[in-house]
Scaffold this motif. Structure first.
Motif, short mmCIF file in Angstrom:
data_model
loop_
_atom_site.label_atom_id
_atom_site.label_comp_id
_atom_site.label_asym_id
_atom_site.label_seq_id
_atom_site.Cartn_x
_atom_site.Cartn_y
_atom_site.Cartn_z
N GLY A 36 65.78 15.13 25.64
CA GLY A 36 66.21 13.78 25.94
C GLY A 36 65.38 13.14 27.04
N TRP A 37 64.98 13.95 28.02
CA TRP A 37 64.16 13.47 29.13
C TRP A 37 62.78 13.02 28.64
N ARG A 38 62.25 13.71 27.63
CA ARG A 38 60.90 13.43 27.13
C ARG A 38 60.86 12.51 25.93
N THR A 39 62.02 12.03 25.48
CA THR A 39 62.05 11.34 24.19
C THR A 39 61.20 10.07 24.17
N THR A 40 61.16 9.31 25.29
CA THR A 40 60.37 8.07 25.28
C THR A 40 58.88 8.35 25.20
N GLU A 41 58.44 9.54 25.62
CA GLU A 41 57.03 9.90 25.55
C GLU A 41 56.66 10.46 24.18
N VAL A 42 57.65 10.95 23.45
CA VAL A 42 57.36 11.70 22.22
C VAL A 42 57.60 10.87 20.97
N LEU A 43 58.68 10.08 20.94
CA LEU A 43 59.09 9.41 19.71
C LEU A 43 58.77 7.92 19.76
N LEU A 44 58.43 7.37 18.59
CA LEU A 44 58.25 5.94 18.46
C LEU A 44 59.62 5.25 18.48
N PRO A 45 59.67 3.96 18.85
CA PRO A 45 60.96 3.26 18.92
C PRO A 45 61.76 3.33 17.62
N GLU A 46 61.10 3.08 16.48
CA GLU A 46 61.82 3.13 15.20
C GLU A 46 62.39 4.52 14.94
N THR A 47 61.62 5.53 15.29
CA THR A 47 62.08 6.91 15.09
C THR A 47 63.26 7.22 16.00
N ARG A 48 63.21 6.74 17.25
CA ARG A 48 64.33 6.99 18.17
C ARG A 48 65.62 6.40 17.65
N VAL A 49 65.55 5.20 17.08
CA VAL A 49 66.75 4.56 16.55
C VAL A 49 67.35 5.41 15.43
N LYS A 50 66.51 5.90 14.54
CA LYS A 50 67.01 6.69 13.41
C LYS A 50 67.52 8.06 13.86
N VAL A 51 66.83 8.68 14.79
CA VAL A 51 67.27 9.98 15.30
C VAL A 51 68.63 9.84 16.00
N GLN A 52 68.79 8.78 16.79
CA GLN A 52 70.04 8.58 17.49
C GLN A 52 71.19 8.34 16.50
N ALA A 53 70.94 7.55 15.46
CA ALA A 53 71.98 7.31 14.45
C ALA A 53 72.37 8.60 13.74
N PHE A 54 71.38 9.43 13.43
CA PHE A 54 71.65 10.71 12.76
C PHE A 54 72.52 11.61 13.63
N TRP A 55 72.18 11.73 14.91
CA TRP A 55 72.91 12.64 15.78
C TRP A 55 74.30 12.12 16.11
N THR A 56 74.47 10.81 16.17
CA THR A 56 75.80 10.25 16.40
C THR A 56 76.73 10.62 15.25
N ALA A 57 76.23 10.45 14.02
CA ALA A 57 77.05 10.78 12.85
C ALA A 57 77.30 12.29 12.74
N LEU A 58 76.26 13.09 12.98
CA LEU A 58 76.40 14.54 12.85
C LEU A 58 77.35 15.10 13.89
N ALA A 59 77.23 14.65 15.14
CA ALA A 59 78.11 15.15 16.20
C ALA A 59 79.57 14.80 15.90
N PHE A 60 79.81 13.58 15.42
CA PHE A 60 81.18 13.20 15.09
C PHE A 60 81.73 14.08 13.97
N LEU A 61 80.92 14.32 12.95
CA LEU A 61 81.38 15.13 11.81
C LEU A 61 81.66 16.57 12.24
#
Length: 509
Positions: A240-265
């Protein structure tokens, strides 16, 4: 399939009734377990520790701030280590008194089982009932660390109960080595996989690698004989600390959406499965009568709650008198909320189920653990929002001020960059002026929020929001009409719909 349907219905009902969804899901699982003809589902400990725990810990740690964790490191360490040890001792002593049939080693096993708090329950309450950021950081940080500490003590206690030998010095050394090894492996896995992610920018592959990450850290640590829990937490914080250096903005949005849904499930399934374990608990206790253990189980649950609250309140008084302590004591209202946020959950139940079958007293430990989980999740989960409101806690004005200050400075930085772009002829003047108007609106809105909040800018007015929603709906209707008439391909229609969805979601936020 029925569990997924039950989760959707129960979570929706919990939202309508303004009740934390873990409470509804556990009680829903309990009700389902009592329905005649329902298949008996036994929650295998390995399923919890290997399948559920790594991604849930990773998801929670990913959004944690290393700076905030460091600022509250003293509080978190005392809650995650000192309070865990105190809880083990207090629960063992009370259990030995009220449950005389438990040996001292098994009483300490029970204490170790009930020592760690649930990493999901309190944060689920905080999502619906906002609290000061410091409270959320302390409670979430504690739950991320104390699982590793508690499970390490649990392993030593089970060894003493089955082998009849225990060494305090060896247990303390084991705790240090296991914790340090878990943190080291978490950092190593994070460093290696972040290097790989820099070379891959396709969102689907990034999501796959992010799902692989917590399992890689957890399994590597467990294979090495150190804490898989702390490895998963560490790799989550590092990633999480390194995410802005590693992921593109579009990728961050999709990764965050995936983990929000997965964690809830995952946490929803886990809470329902906890409730479904009632027949398993009763079967283990048979043929002894249940009423014989009700009061002792409630006494243990009360001990867990009282020890935590007493520790948090007493600790603040002690730390206030220590001259070398940098962290200031939490206000009384915040201390009460932290003290009341010690719900137990699936980790404790899985640890109880993992006790060897031949261990004498396993059935009693399992029953008391199940009762404590029910009492803490239902009682504390239902009353925690009430306590937050009674203490007058909410998102602090300082947090809101910092956010609006950041918005203002970001808008001013953008306007300065536009001045340079206009001076250097980097873009047509019309383009620069159009963007300048947009950022002036952002700056005015942030400045209004920092002032009296009464200034209404164009893009923050209610009329603007209503009209913008109508125009987005008109755009969507036009796109769908072209699609129905065969004048627009499916891929193009989906891309345009996605753009409109992003604009509307921003408008609603």
């Amino acid at each position: 399939m029925l569990l997924l349907l039950a989760i959707a219905l129960l979570a929706q009902l919990a939202g309508r009734l303004q009740v934390p969804y873990p409470v509804f899901l556990v009680l829903g699982g309990l009700a389902i377990a009592l329905v005649p003809g329902i298949p008996r589902l036994r929650l295998e400990p390995d399923i919890v520790f290997l399948v559920f725990l790594p991604p849930l810990l990773y998801a929670a740690a990913f959004t944690s701030s290393p700076r905030d964790l460091k600022a509250n490191a003293g509080r978190i360490a005392l809650l995650a280590v000192a309070l865990v040890v105190l809880t083990v001792v207090a629960v063992a002593a009370v259990a030995r008194v009220v449950l005389g049939e438990l040996s001292w080693p098994m009483a300490f096993v029970l204490g170790a089982v009930l020592a760690p708090t649930d990493p999901v329950a309190a944060t689920a309450v905080f999502r619906r009932t906002p609290v000061p950021e410091r409270v959320a950081v302390v409670v979430e940080g504690e739950s991320l660390v104390n699982d590793g500490v508690g499970l390490t003590l649990y392993r030593s206690a089970v060894g003493a109960a089955t082998a009849g030998a225990f060494s305090l010095g060896a247990a303390a050394l084991d705790l240090l080595l296991v914790a340090a090894g878990g943190v080291a492996i978490g950092i190593a896995v994070g460093w290696v996989l972040n290097g790989l992610k820099r070379r891959v920018q396709e969102p689907e592959i990034e999501i796959t690698l992010s799902l692989f990450t917590p399992y890689a850290a957890y399994i590597a640590a467990e294979r090495a004989g150190v804490s898989g829990v702390l490895a998963a937490v560490t790799v989550g914080v590092y990633s999480g600390w390194r995410t802005t250096e590693v992921l593109l903005p579009e990728t961050r949005v999709k990764v965050q959406a995936f983990w929000t849904a997965l964690a809830f499930l995952l946490d929803s399934v886990l809470f329902v499965l906890v409730g479904l374990q009632l027949p398993v608990v009763l079967e283990a206790l048979a043929p002894r009568p249940l009423d014989r253990y009700v009061l002792p189980a409630l006494a243990v649950a009360a001990t867990v709650i009282v020890v935590r609250m007493g520790f948090v309140l007493a600790l603040a008084a002690i730390r206030a008198r220590l001259p070398d302590v940098v962290e200031e004591p939490l206000p009384r209202g915040e201390r009460l909320v932290v003290g009341w946020s010690g719900m137990r959950g699936a980790v404790s139940l899985a640890a109880a189920l993992a006790i060897p079958l031949e261990a004498e007293g396993r059935d009693v430990v399992l029953l008391v653990t199940f009762a404590t989980i029910l009492v803490t999740i239902v009682l504390q989960g239902l009353t925690l929002p009430l306590l937050v409101r009674a203490c007058g806690l909410a998102r602090s004005a300082e947090d809101e001020r910092q956010e609006n200050e950041a918005r203002l400075q970001a808008a001013e930085a953008a306007l300065q960059r536009l001045d340079h772009a206009g001076a250097d002829d980097e873009a047509p003047d019309t383009t620069v002026e159009r963007l300048r108007t947009t950022y002036h609106e952002h700056a005015e809105r942030a400045a209004a929020e920092l002032g009296d909040g009464a200034v209404e800018t164009e893009d923050s007015s209610e009329a603007y929001a209503e009209l913008r929603a109508l125009t987005l709906e008109a755009e969507r209707d036009a796109i769908m009409k072209l699609r129905r008439e065969g004048k627009l391909s499916g891929d193009a229609a989906r891309r345009l719909q996605h753009e409109l969805d992003l604009q509307e979601s921003r408008l609603r936020s």
